[in-house]
Design a protein around this motif. Sequence first.
Motif, PDB file in Angstrom:
ATOM      1  N   ALA A 255       0.843  -1.193   0.000  1.00 28.12           N
ATOM      2  CA  ALA A 255       0.000   0.000   0.000  1.00 28.12           C
ATOM      3  C   ALA A 255       0.877   1.241   0.000  1.00 28.12           C
ATOM      4  N   LYS A 256       1.877   1.256   0.872  1.00 27.08           N
ATOM      5  CA  LYS A 256       2.809   2.398   0.933  1.00 27.08           C
ATOM      6  C   LYS A 256       3.443   2.632  -0.434  1.00 27.08           C
ATOM      7  N   GLY A 259       1.554   4.451  -2.843  1.00 32.22           N
ATOM      8  CA  GLY A 259       1.213   5.801  -2.449  1.00 32.22           C
ATOM      9  C   GLY A 259      -0.056   5.893  -1.615  1.00 32.22           C
ATOM     10  N   ILE A 260      -0.449   4.780  -0.996  1.00 29.25           N
ATOM     11  CA  ILE A 260      -1.596   4.831  -0.085  1.00 29.25           C
ATOM     12  C   ILE A 260      -1.042   5.083   1.313  1.00 29.25           C
ATOM     13  N   ASN A 261      -1.221   6.297   1.801  1.00 29.08           N
ATOM     14  CA  ASN A 261      -0.650   6.631   3.096  1.00 29.08           C
ATOM     15  C   ASN A 261      -1.727   6.830   4.159  1.00 29.08           C
ATOM     16  N   GLN A 262      -2.938   6.356   3.848  1.00 32.45           N
ATOM     17  CA  GLN A 262      -4.045   6.538   4.781  1.00 32.45           C
ATOM     18  C   GLN A 262      -3.865   5.684   6.035  1.00 32.45           C
ATOM     19  N   GLN A 263      -4.625   6.034   7.079  1.00 30.25           N
ATOM     20  CA  GLN A 263      -4.592   5.262   8.325  1.00 30.25           C
ATOM     21  C   GLN A 263      -4.995   3.812   8.060  1.00 30.25           C
TER      22      GLN A 263
ATOM     23  N   PHE B 124      16.556  -0.763  -2.512  1.00 32.92           N
ATOM     24  CA  PHE B 124      15.430  -0.301  -3.336  1.00 32.92           C
ATOM     25  C   PHE B 124      14.079  -0.693  -2.792  1.00 32.92           C
ATOM     26  N   SER B 125      14.035  -1.719  -1.945  1.00 33.66           N
ATOM     27  CA  SER B 125      12.767  -2.407  -1.805  1.00 33.66           C
ATOM     28  C   SER B 125      11.647  -1.524  -1.276  1.00 33.66           C
ATOM     29  N   GLU B 126      11.955  -0.492  -0.521  1.00 30.56           N
ATOM     30  CA  GLU B 126      10.877   0.257   0.122  1.00 30.56           C
ATOM     31  C   GLU B 126      10.310   1.373  -0.755  1.00 30.56           C
ATOM     32  N   ASP B 127      11.165   2.038  -1.522  1.00 29.97           N
ATOM     33  CA  ASP B 127      10.705   3.261  -2.182  1.00 29.97           C
ATOM     34  C   ASP B 127      10.057   2.999  -3.528  1.00 29.97           C
ATOM     35  N   SER B 128       9.231   3.966  -3.916  1.00 31.36           N
ATOM     36  CA  SER B 128       8.537   3.856  -5.187  1.00 31.36           C
ATOM     37  C   SER B 128       8.928   4.995  -6.114  1.00 31.36           C
TER      38      SER B 128
END
Lengths: 392, 290, 237
Positions: A255-256, A259-263, B124-128
């Motif tokens: 989700a992160k 770009g889903i940063n909601q609760q 890399f694994s975390e960022d988009s």
Amino acid sequence: MKRFKKMIFMMVSLLSILTVLLAGCSAPKGASESDSKKDSSGPLKVGLVTQLSGGGALYGNLMKQGAQLAVDQINEKGGVDGRKLKLLAEDDQANPSESVKVTQRMVSDENIDAWIGTLKSSDTITDIGITAKKDIPSFVPVAVADNVTDSGLNNVYRNVAKNSMQITEMVNYILKKQPHKKMAIIAENTDYGRNIVKIFSEQFEKGGRKITNKELYNVGQKDFNNQLTKIKASKPDSVLIAGLVAEGALIAKQAKQLGINQQLYSFGGFMGKQPMELGGSAVNNLIHTDYFVPTAKDEKTQSFVNDFNEKYGQIPDSYYSAATYDAVYLYADAVKKAGTSDPEKVNKVLHELKNEHTVMGDITFDKNGQAATRVWISQIQDGKQVGIYHAE
Amino acid sequence: MTELIQIIVNGMANGALYALIALGLTLIYGVMNLSNFAQGEFAMIGAFGTYYFMQMHMNYLMAMILSLIVAGLIGFVIHILAFHPLRKSEPLNMMLSSLGVSVLLVNLSQYLFSPNPKVVSNSFSEDSIQAFGVFLSQQRILIVIVSLILCGFTYWLLERSKFGRSVRAASLDPDTATLYGIPTNRIAFITFVFGVALTGIAGGLTAPIYNVYPTMGISLTLKAFVVVVLGGMGNIPGAIMGGFIVGLIESFSAGYVSTAFQDVIVFSALFLVLIIKPEGILSKVQGEKV
Amino acid sequence: MLKINQVVSGYGDIKVLKGISLHVNEGEIVGILGANGVGKTTLLKTISNLIKTREGTITYLGQEIQNSSPHKLISMGIAHVPQGRHIFSKMSVIENLQISMDHANKKSNGKDRLSYVFDLFPRLKERLKQLGGTLSGGEQQMLAIARALVAGPKLILLDEPSMGLAPLVVQSMFETIQQIAKDGTTILLVEQNAVAALEIVQRLYVMDMGRTVYESQQITNQELDKIKEVYLGMSVS
């Protein structure tokens, strides 16, 4: 061409067999030695049936540790009316047929006086069908599906809030304390997940708020971008994960990345250390229900946490140990009060309990043996579980 | 619009991974006539290898290369023990043998590494990366790039090199290939090791986004079989195309029909292909390969 | 050049060759005739070691070859054109030829062999990029023989080259085979089409029940009629 089709057919059948095989592939263990015949001066035998090998062994062992701690404490103080407690823990591999077999053996060969189990609700239901025939007091400290205490058995006691209770607590908490008005649900495609979707949506919408999505995924799935893309498109202000941590942590991460940063909200699956290990920073701030908070300012909880830490060198961070610990005490105290281990009398005492104070909360069993233990709302804050709320 | 592009991107990103695993599977089927049900377990081995080598403070790339070698070596041993002795018997026997290998590898790794998922994290694994509201994680970009390179390399190797010619000949007609100087047993060995090593890389690539655990390979095997059957058993371009097609079917059916039905739709597509064109959508020449 | 001595072989429990002996001299076209199922194809496969020799010896240029790996024979100069042609159907004509050249006897020159083959079969040159499976039956047979020739063999084992071909095509095929022999390649020809084969062979064996039952040193017309009648069941008018 015919041969080719035959090959494909064989492959499909083999795949199905493979799936079944992997559900329970280790070999059954041999029967442990039995010392039959019930006698009223020997030790009180408490049978614990849970998964001690394979996938859920981690949780099964936590149950065993909790039970062992209680048994040791009681025996140190001289046992119950001079009789010692003896814990018989056996592995059911979280496999329904194995679970029934182990329980059957405990009942007929070992003549257990009390039964505690298991990790899985479906296994528990079949097992308590066996213990019910001899009226053996049976405790369900971990499995939370509603129907475990719907069977009308007189010998079953669940000292943990059932699933619908944690859903209701979560809805009430959000309605009372959180501003989120448009929530998306991503749920595992099982009874557990579908039940949450049904109950949560009803109650949430009754509170005047809106559910934007009800997306399902399969247990064991690893990629949730498709579900999450759909959720993102309907622009919710919060996301509810109705599943366990193995998938849940990946959902939070992916989700992160979308770009889903909601609760994020979830349920009991996010208890303990595992979510942080699997989800890292992606699960930070996630709010979930919990049955046990080791830092709770409660005398009983604190002495349990200290004793557990002293014996095993770690803080019990989820309810598995605590609830199983409680179950042993509930039984021992009931035998003491009844003055006998006769199942009929012990069951009577257990049904008459009123607000018995335990680690998990104050216990009163209803006629189905269900207790309304405390449901916490916890939040993961910088790698730690923090209890933030519970209903009075 | 953003959603549509995101759906396409998701489908392509997953498709690249499916293509890579299916490539190894179809290659092995083509040359050895083996429906390898243990294929996904080599992704698991690659993933565990990557995890443990990184625990030894190696960087991600190094860990992945070493673990693909490990996957290849284990593949070599398994080929000797489980498949080579059966090479002249019914294909069904080898298929059953691979099923046994799969169960063995899963249980062995549960015993050795415990069933709990392990987390691999690299830089890399975390960022988009984000463009016009469409997100794709860097790790997935890496997967797409590596997978495309490997698919391209494998295609080149098979179609343009002397070795590839031998592999294709051995796959089309092993006896005649032998008559014309191709050591078909050795080719089968090399192909098996190459095929499982490709899948091993896929395991290392997915480790950071899917975590690592003993049963992780099973669903990959299933997916790869769908792709391979769709593209035509033993058909290399078919496997590559099939991977992307399955990825896109999944993402579109999730996006526009229902996430609960995405697997149902993929399998319906599979059955449809089996009924209408059982030799695979990309097959030109009629007739069976066996 | 090739000497087969008391060879026994077969599949599983079934013995197909039951102690067969024969020989081929350098430069000859030797025919092996016989009805369906007498073991002609098995004989060629046994020479190529696709089927293991259980008893007896196979000697090629003074060397026993019954235990050598089958994929090594091509580089020793034995090329086997299997029954049913078995060209690589999903590979192009040129690739079919390259496979053979990849593993050929390295001493001889590849380009020369290729142009020799194209002289023999100009049709193949026009279809270089075409997939083998899309060729006509006659063209596939040409390709199968060409594939053997580009390896620069000393001995070609030809299994039923006339199978499934129209009579006219058969005739030109056999003329080509004769030409190949004239150019110095020894040929062991297995045929059911005795009439066509008898036209070109210099010596022949008749096989039955896994053995040779007749051997002719020099084929006279009288002998020919006898062979046709007695061994091949043809009525001679």
